[in-house]
Every structure is written in C-alpha cells, then in structure tokens.
Design a protein around this motif. Structure first.
Motif, PDB file in Angstrom:
ATOM      1  N   SER A 158       0.868  -1.167   0.000  1.00  0.00           N
ATOM      2  CA  SER A 158       0.000   0.000   0.000  1.00  0.00           C
ATOM      3  C   SER A 158       0.912   1.226   0.000  1.00  0.00           C
ATOM      4  CB  SER A 158      -0.896   0.003   1.241  1.00  0.00           C
ATOM      5  OG  SER A 158      -0.108   0.219   2.403  1.00  0.00           O
ATOM      6  N   SER A 159       0.321   2.390   0.127  1.00  0.00           N
ATOM      7  CA  SER A 159       1.141   3.600   0.208  1.00  0.00           C
ATOM      8  C   SER A 159       2.091   3.532   1.398  1.00  0.00           C
ATOM      9  CB  SER A 159       0.249   4.845   0.311  1.00  0.00           C
ATOM     10  OG  SER A 159      -0.645   4.738   1.417  1.00  0.00           O
ATOM     11  N   THR A 160       1.679   2.853   2.461  1.00  0.00           N
ATOM     12  CA  THR A 160       2.532   2.719   3.646  1.00  0.00           C
ATOM     13  C   THR A 160       3.827   2.001   3.306  1.00  0.00           C
ATOM     14  OG1 THR A 160       0.584   2.645   5.078  1.00  0.00           O
ATOM     15  CG2 THR A 160       2.653   1.847   6.005  1.00  0.00           C
ATOM     16  N   GLY A 161       3.728   0.849   2.686  1.00  0.00           N
ATOM     17  CA  GLY A 161       4.912   0.084   2.320  1.00  0.00           C
ATOM     18  C   GLY A 161       5.750   0.764   1.257  1.00  0.00           C
ATOM     19  N   ALA A 162       5.082   1.511   0.369  1.00  0.00           N
ATOM     20  CA  ALA A 162       5.803   2.194  -0.712  1.00  0.00           C
ATOM     21  C   ALA A 162       6.719   3.289  -0.190  1.00  0.00           C
ATOM     22  CB  ALA A 162       4.813   2.783  -1.712  1.00  0.00           C
ATOM     23  N   LEU A 163       6.477   3.747   1.040  1.00  0.00           N
ATOM     24  CA  LEU A 163       7.298   4.802   1.626  1.00  0.00           C
ATOM     25  C   LEU A 163       8.542   4.267   2.331  1.00  0.00           C
ATOM     26  CD1 LEU A 163       4.405   6.955   3.122  1.00  0.00           C
ATOM     27  CD2 LEU A 163       5.930   7.636   1.257  1.00  0.00           C
ATOM     28  N   GLU A 164       8.699   2.953   2.360  1.00  0.00           N
ATOM     29  CA  GLU A 164       9.848   2.386   3.066  1.00  0.00           C
ATOM     30  C   GLU A 164      10.323   1.087   2.431  1.00  0.00           C
ATOM     31  OE1 GLU A 164       8.388   2.066   7.031  1.00  0.00           O
ATOM     32  OE2 GLU A 164       6.888   0.532   6.558  1.00  0.00           O
ATOM     33  N   LEU A 165      10.359   1.050   1.104  1.00  0.00           N
ATOM     34  CA  LEU A 165      10.857  -0.134   0.408  1.00  0.00           C
ATOM     35  C   LEU A 165      12.337  -0.346   0.737  1.00  0.00           C
ATOM     36  CD1 LEU A 165       9.273   0.255  -3.156  1.00  0.00           C
ATOM     37  CD2 LEU A 165       8.494  -1.214  -1.277  1.00  0.00           C
ATOM     38  N   GLY A 166      12.731  -1.618   0.824  1.00  0.00           N
ATOM     39  CA  GLY A 166      14.109  -1.933   1.133  1.00  0.00           C
ATOM     40  C   GLY A 166      15.079  -1.496   0.050  1.00  0.00           C
ATOM     41  N   LYS A 167      14.606  -1.480  -1.186  1.00  0.00           N
ATOM     42  CA  LYS A 167      15.435  -1.029  -2.302  1.00  0.00           C
ATOM     43  C   LYS A 167      14.536  -0.467  -3.399  1.00  0.00           C
ATOM     44  CE  LYS A 167      15.644  -5.621  -4.471  1.00  0.00           C
ATOM     45  NZ  LYS A 167      16.556  -6.674  -5.007  1.00  0.00           N
ATOM     46  N   ILE A 168      15.141   0.262  -4.320  1.00  0.00           N
ATOM     47  CA  ILE A 168      14.390   0.856  -5.427  1.00  0.00           C
ATOM     48  C   ILE A 168      14.087  -0.236  -6.442  1.00  0.00           C
ATOM     49  CG2 ILE A 168      14.454   2.558  -7.284  1.00  0.00           C
ATOM     50  CD1 ILE A 168      16.516   4.095  -5.508  1.00  0.00           C
ATOM     51  N   PRO A 169      12.826  -0.500  -6.751  1.00  0.00           N
ATOM     52  CA  PRO A 169      12.493  -1.581  -7.685  1.00  0.00           C
ATOM     53  C   PRO A 169      12.861  -1.235  -9.127  1.00  0.00           C
ATOM     54  CG  PRO A 169      10.516  -0.373  -7.083  1.00  0.00           C
ATOM     55  CD  PRO A 169      11.621   0.182  -6.235  1.00  0.00           C
ATOM     56  N   LYS A 170      13.244  -2.262  -9.884  1.00  0.00           N
ATOM     57  CA  LYS A 170      13.492  -2.048 -11.312  1.00  0.00           C
ATOM     58  C   LYS A 170      12.175  -1.848 -12.048  1.00  0.00           C
ATOM     59  CE  LYS A 170      17.837  -4.646 -11.578  1.00  0.00           C
ATOM     60  NZ  LYS A 170      18.533  -5.804 -12.206  1.00  0.00           N
ATOM     61  N   LYS A 171      11.164  -2.634 -11.665  1.00  0.00           N
ATOM     62  CA  LYS A 171       9.851  -2.520 -12.287  1.00  0.00           C
ATOM     63  C   LYS A 171       8.780  -2.379 -11.213  1.00  0.00           C
ATOM     64  CE  LYS A 171      10.835  -5.178 -16.510  1.00  0.00           C
ATOM     65  NZ  LYS A 171      10.399  -6.324 -17.353  1.00  0.00           N
ATOM     66  N   MET A 172       7.946  -1.362 -11.360  1.00  0.00           N
ATOM     67  CA  MET A 172       6.838  -1.155 -10.430  1.00  0.00           C
ATOM     68  C   MET A 172       5.535  -1.078 -11.223  1.00  0.00           C
ATOM     69  SD  MET A 172       6.019   2.033  -7.810  1.00  0.00           S
ATOM     70  CE  MET A 172       6.815   1.358  -6.347  1.00  0.00           C
ATOM     71  N   GLU A 255      -6.880 -10.986 -21.916  1.00  0.00           N
ATOM     72  CA  GLU A 255      -6.138 -11.090 -20.670  1.00  0.00           C
ATOM     73  C   GLU A 255      -4.647 -10.902 -20.915  1.00  0.00           C
ATOM     74  OE1 GLU A 255      -7.552 -13.730 -17.395  1.00  0.00           O
ATOM     75  OE2 GLU A 255      -5.661 -14.773 -17.801  1.00  0.00           O
ATOM     76  N   HIS A 256      -3.987 -10.186 -19.997  1.00  0.00           N
ATOM     77  CA  HIS A 256      -2.564  -9.884 -20.135  1.00  0.00           C
ATOM     78  C   HIS A 256      -1.900  -9.988 -18.762  1.00  0.00           C
ATOM     79  CE1 HIS A 256      -3.445  -8.038 -24.127  1.00  0.00           C
ATOM     80  NE2 HIS A 256      -4.582  -7.727 -23.516  1.00  0.00           N
ATOM     81  N   THR A 257      -0.567 -10.069 -18.771  1.00  0.00           N
ATOM     82  CA  THR A 257       0.175 -10.116 -17.518  1.00  0.00           C
ATOM     83  C   THR A 257       1.357  -9.146 -17.563  1.00  0.00           C
ATOM     84  OG1 THR A 257       1.596 -11.932 -18.265  1.00  0.00           O
ATOM     85  CG2 THR A 257      -0.422 -12.522 -17.070  1.00  0.00           C
ATOM     86  N   LEU A 258       1.748  -8.691 -16.399  1.00  0.00           N
ATOM     87  CA  LEU A 258       2.914  -7.834 -16.233  1.00  0.00           C
ATOM     88  C   LEU A 258       3.741  -8.356 -15.075  1.00  0.00           C
ATOM     89  CD1 LEU A 258       1.635  -4.135 -16.511  1.00  0.00           C
ATOM     90  CD2 LEU A 258       3.250  -5.266 -18.044  1.00  0.00           C
ATOM     91  N   ASP A 259       5.062  -8.391 -15.253  1.00  0.00           N
ATOM     92  CA  ASP A 259       5.957  -8.757 -14.164  1.00  0.00           C
ATOM     93  C   ASP A 259       6.404  -7.492 -13.438  1.00  0.00           C
ATOM     94  OD1 ASP A 259       5.927 -11.524 -14.687  1.00  0.00           O
ATOM     95  OD2 ASP A 259       7.407 -11.264 -16.291  1.00  0.00           O
ATOM     96  N   ALA A 260       6.609  -7.603 -12.137  1.00  0.00           N
ATOM     97  CA  ALA A 260       7.029  -6.446 -11.359  1.00  0.00           C
ATOM     98  C   ALA A 260       7.847  -6.880 -10.158  1.00  0.00           C
ATOM     99  CB  ALA A 260       5.817  -5.649 -10.890  1.00  0.00           C
ATOM    100  N   ASP A 261       8.729  -5.990  -9.733  1.00  0.00           N
ATOM    101  CA  ASP A 261       9.437  -6.212  -8.467  1.00  0.00           C
ATOM    102  C   ASP A 261       8.582  -5.736  -7.292  1.00  0.00           C
ATOM    103  OD1 ASP A 261      12.097  -7.017  -9.621  1.00  0.00           O
ATOM    104  OD2 ASP A 261      11.919  -5.036 -10.505  1.00  0.00           O
ATOM    105  N   THR A 262       7.791  -4.684  -7.571  1.00  0.00           N
ATOM    106  CA  THR A 262       6.904  -4.125  -6.552  1.00  0.00           C
ATOM    107  C   THR A 262       5.570  -3.773  -7.191  1.00  0.00           C
ATOM    108  OG1 THR A 262       8.757  -3.162  -5.325  1.00  0.00           O
ATOM    109  CG2 THR A 262       6.565  -2.275  -4.861  1.00  0.00           C
ATOM    110  N   VAL A 263       4.501  -4.107  -6.505  1.00  0.00           N
ATOM    111  CA  VAL A 263       3.149  -3.720  -6.945  1.00  0.00           C
ATOM    112  C   VAL A 263       2.573  -2.787  -5.887  1.00  0.00           C
ATOM    113  CG1 VAL A 263       0.820  -4.494  -7.508  1.00  0.00           C
ATOM    114  CG2 VAL A 263       2.793  -5.891  -8.162  1.00  0.00           C
ATOM    115  N   LEU A 264       2.248  -1.575  -6.306  1.00  0.00           N
ATOM    116  CA  LEU A 264       1.633  -0.597  -5.404  1.00  0.00           C
ATOM    117  C   LEU A 264       0.126  -0.603  -5.627  1.00  0.00           C
ATOM    118  CD1 LEU A 264       1.403   1.834  -3.517  1.00  0.00           C
ATOM    119  CD2 LEU A 264       2.151   3.295  -5.404  1.00  0.00           C
TER     120      LEU A 264
END
Length: 462
Positions: A158-172, A255-264
C-alpha cells in the motif's frame, strides 16, 4: 477515572486540530492515540513523508535535466536510498514532535493506546476508563485493496509500504490512477524504476476537470510513466521478491500479464473505525462504512461526533482540519460553518495539479451557463525561466454575473496558486476582481490574473 469536557479519538489532522481548538476554547481536552507518535496517517505514513520523497526526487530531476543548461556543471548526483529514507524519517519526526509540543502547550492530555467507546460519555484506553461530555471520532482511514489481492507491504504494498521499500524496484506496477498512485509512481520513476499504471476507468484522476486530466496524463507519459487504461486487475501472484499482475482489457476482454518487483495498490481508502464499538452503541454507519452525521458532526447517539475521513466527503487532510475546528467550535456554543464548495484538492507531482469548485463537466451537466478563461504557463516569464512552462490555468465564471465558479491549474506551484481563487470564491468574487488586482512580476501568480483577464476582454500575454 479522568473526567474531560472532550475526548478526541485519533490524532491525525482532524483529531489534533480539533483537540487544540477545543483547548483554546477553554474545554478540558484529551486525545487518544495508539501510535508511538502523534499526527495520524498524514504525518506518519501519508502526506508528509510522501512530500519529502517527492521533493527529494524532484531535486534529482532538476540536477539531471536542467542544471547543465543553467551552467551548473558537474557529475550528476547518485542516489543514496538509505539516506533519502533517513531524510524522510527526520521530516516525520520533526512534524510529529511539533504536534506533541502543541499538545503540551495547550494542556491536552495524550491518552496513549487504542480507544473504545463502551457507552456514550465513556472512553476506555487499555485498562483505564475516562469520561467526557463529548466524544469526537477522528480515526481517519486505511488503504483499501481489490478482492483477491493480498498486501504484504514487501512486494505487494500500500502507500505505507511504498514509503519504506528496502530497495528501489526495477519494475513497479501501480494499480489505480488516482492521486496516491501517481505521486508515488512519480517518485520511483525519477529514481529509475520502470513504472506502469493500470487504471480500471478510461482516464486517470476521474474526478478532475477532463481537459486537465488529459494534459496531466500526457505530461506524466512524457516523463516516462506508462498507462494501461480501461483494465481490470484479476489477480496479483507474489513470491518473496517478484509479482505477476494479471489484468483484462475491458474493450475486448483480452487477458494480459505484467511482471514487477513491486506492486503498489492504490485503489482508494476506506474509513477506519474498527474496535471503537460503534455498532454496539447503535451509531449509524453508511453502506460505504462512513459514520453518518448531521451538519454539526453529531451522530445519532447523543454526545458522540465524527469528522474527517471517517465521515462522508473527500478524504483530504485539510477538509478534516476544517471539520475538526468547526466541531470544536460547535461544542463550545459557537456557530461555525464549513464551505464544502471551496475545498481545494492538490496532486503534488511535477507539475502540480490543483482545483477548487466545479469542473466544466459538472457545469454542463447542471445546465449552468459559464465562460472560460485560460492561460498557458508558456506565456509566463517566471515559468519559462524556471523550465516550468508546461500546463495552464483555467478559470470558470458565471456567464452573466462573472462570479467565479471554479478553477483548475496544472503547472508550477499549482497547490499554492489555487488559494488565491479559494479566498476569492469565499468572498463571492468575480473574475474581474482577480483581473483588476495587481500581481507581482515576475511570479507564477500572474498566470492566474491572465486567466481572469481571459474571462473578459482577453489576456495581455497571449
């Protein structure tokens, strides 16, 4: 058992402002807060920390994109993510500490813990019970998710977790094209992430003036954000380090898919009233989970009030503050009023977007005759000098009386510029009143005056 005139449950912008106003008016006041720090969602995990990250990454963008042209030569700055988070945390600490100081200054008791209302006139916090003639519920809201999408605050956040990610994701992947998703999506795009926004509707920020929304999306796309509109997220499958987002396009059901390191997940917020015991008290709740109140913020149970995100209306910190002050003043026997037609909204991206009053779409639907005054920031000298010429000011005025009905700004300092219009609308001003008011040169505010001139004989610099 402590006895108070007022107990406020929740110390967010609505709660702490209400508590301070009660104390200023001579009421013995306490505020219940279970967090280790005061300030609620806004100061701890919302408005304030997000603005710190927005500011830091905007400075990064300036260094990367504009410094060399201004003659500021040198190596582009590198990002120390831990230090940026530390700066954010320091900002939080300074602000939450400021609220604690204000409580002490105004002799407000902080009841530390989570509150429950066992009956009207009583609030329990832990093992202690306190009495109060008036109880104000200011418990705010929490992020809402989609069915089947589990937020773990590590990979799916959520927005809470997005404010303290352990690292910057390559794909969000950002689910939801509203204010929170676009602000935080902008942060990570500037930090180097590939950011894709999936929105169920065919437009981002759907409540915004349509022309502004279209321009907003174009500018964000120019900055590198990608948009998939008219798409319904079906599922998010997450591992410890990755996630796969499955969605369907509504136009053809493909239907489609997307890969991500982080989903907000930024699909809105819902009132947070868990554990208060409102149902047992018989307090009326709407189908959307909002506490029902009258025009004086009173619930159907005598002595219990509610304000802010917990009740109907836009979930904005400043709306909660106004309601908190009005509720306190009403309890003290005054006759306050909140003008809901003059509550501004702001998106703190770059450029900023702000609005107040009605949109063109709302005026057309109501059959109201109006005129439009518009001025581009490309005609503003200060904006051009500061690489901020994108965007415009749009002023809407009654076709016959010239009274200002609304304003919509996309451009530099839009969140500050909108308040000139707010004050004007509060006093029932006409566009001509803005047009005939001297504005300092060179300032961004001249664009507001030019838009007002455009409601009459026309702007000077266009």
């Amino acid at each position: 058992m402590a006895q108070y005139d007022v107990i406020v449950i929740g110390s967010g912008p609505g709660g702490y402002v209400s508590a301070i106003r009660c104390a200023q008016l001579g009421l013995k006041t306490a505020c219940v807060e279970g967090r280790a720090t005061l300030g609620g969602t806004c100061l701890n995990i919302g408005c304030i920390p997000s603005k710190a990250l927005l500011h830091a990454t905007e400075m990064l963008h300036e260094a990367e994109a504009n410094f060399a042209e201004m003659g500021l030569k040198g190596k582009s700055p590198s990002v120390d993510w831990k230090q940026m988070l530390a700066y954010k945390d320091k900002t939080i600490s300074q602000n939450t500490g400021g609220i604690e100081f204000l409580f002490k200054k105004n002799k407000i008791d902080w009841l530390k813990g989570w509150g429950k209302i066992p009956e009207a006139g009583k609030v329990t916090v832990g093992d202690e019970t306190h009495t109060a003639k008036h109880i104000i519920v200011a418990t705010g809201s929490e992020p809402s998710s989609l069915p089947g999408v589990e937020i773990d605050e590590k990979v799916v956040v959520s927005s809470t977790g997005a404010l303290e990610l352990g690292k910057i994701p390559k794909k969000m992947v950002v689910i939801g094209g509203g204010v929170i998703g676009l602000e935080l999506g902008s942060v990570y795009k500037r930090l180097g992430s590939e950011v894709t926004v999936i929105e169920f509707l065919d437009t981002i920020t759907p409540t915004m003036d349509a022309e502004v929304s279209r321009q907003f999306q174009k500018l964000l796309a120019k900055q590198g954000l990608e948009f998939i509109l008219g798409a319904a997220v079906q599922s998010v499958d997450a591992t410890k380090t990755k996630a796969k987002v499955t969605y369907k396009l509504r136009k053809d059901d493909s239907e489609h898919t997307l890969d991500a390191d982080t989903v907000l997940v930024s699909t809105g917020r819902r009132p947070y009233t868990d554990g208060l015991g409102l149902a047992d008290l018989g307090v009326e709740i709407s189908e959307r989970g909002q506490i029902k109140t009258d025009d004086h913020y009173r619930t159907n149970v005598a002595g219990i009030y509610a304000i802010g995100d917990a009740i109907a209306g836009p979930m904005l910190a400043h709306k909660a503050e106004d309601e908190g002050m009005a509720c306190a003043e009403g309890i003290a026997g005054q006759h306050p009023h909140v003008n809901y037609g003059v509550i501004p909204s702001v998106v703190y991206t770059h450029p900023e977007v702000s609005s107040v009053g009605q949109t063109e779409e709302e005026l057309k639907k109501a059959g109201r005759k109006y005129k439009t005054g518009k001025f581009s920031f490309m005609g503003n000298a200060r904006a051009k000098a500061n690489f901020s010429g994108d965007g415009f000011v749009k002023l809407l005025a009654d076709a016959e009386t010239d009274r200002i009905l609304g304003a919509h700004i996309i451009g530099p300092m839009a969140g500050d510029l909108i308040h000139e219009i707010c004050v004007a609308m509060e006093f029932g001003a006409a566009a001509e009143d803005i047009a005939r008011t001297c504005h300092a040169h060179p300032t961004y505010s001249e664009a507001v005056r030019e838009a007002a001139l455009a409601c009459g004989d026309g702007p000077i610099h266009s």
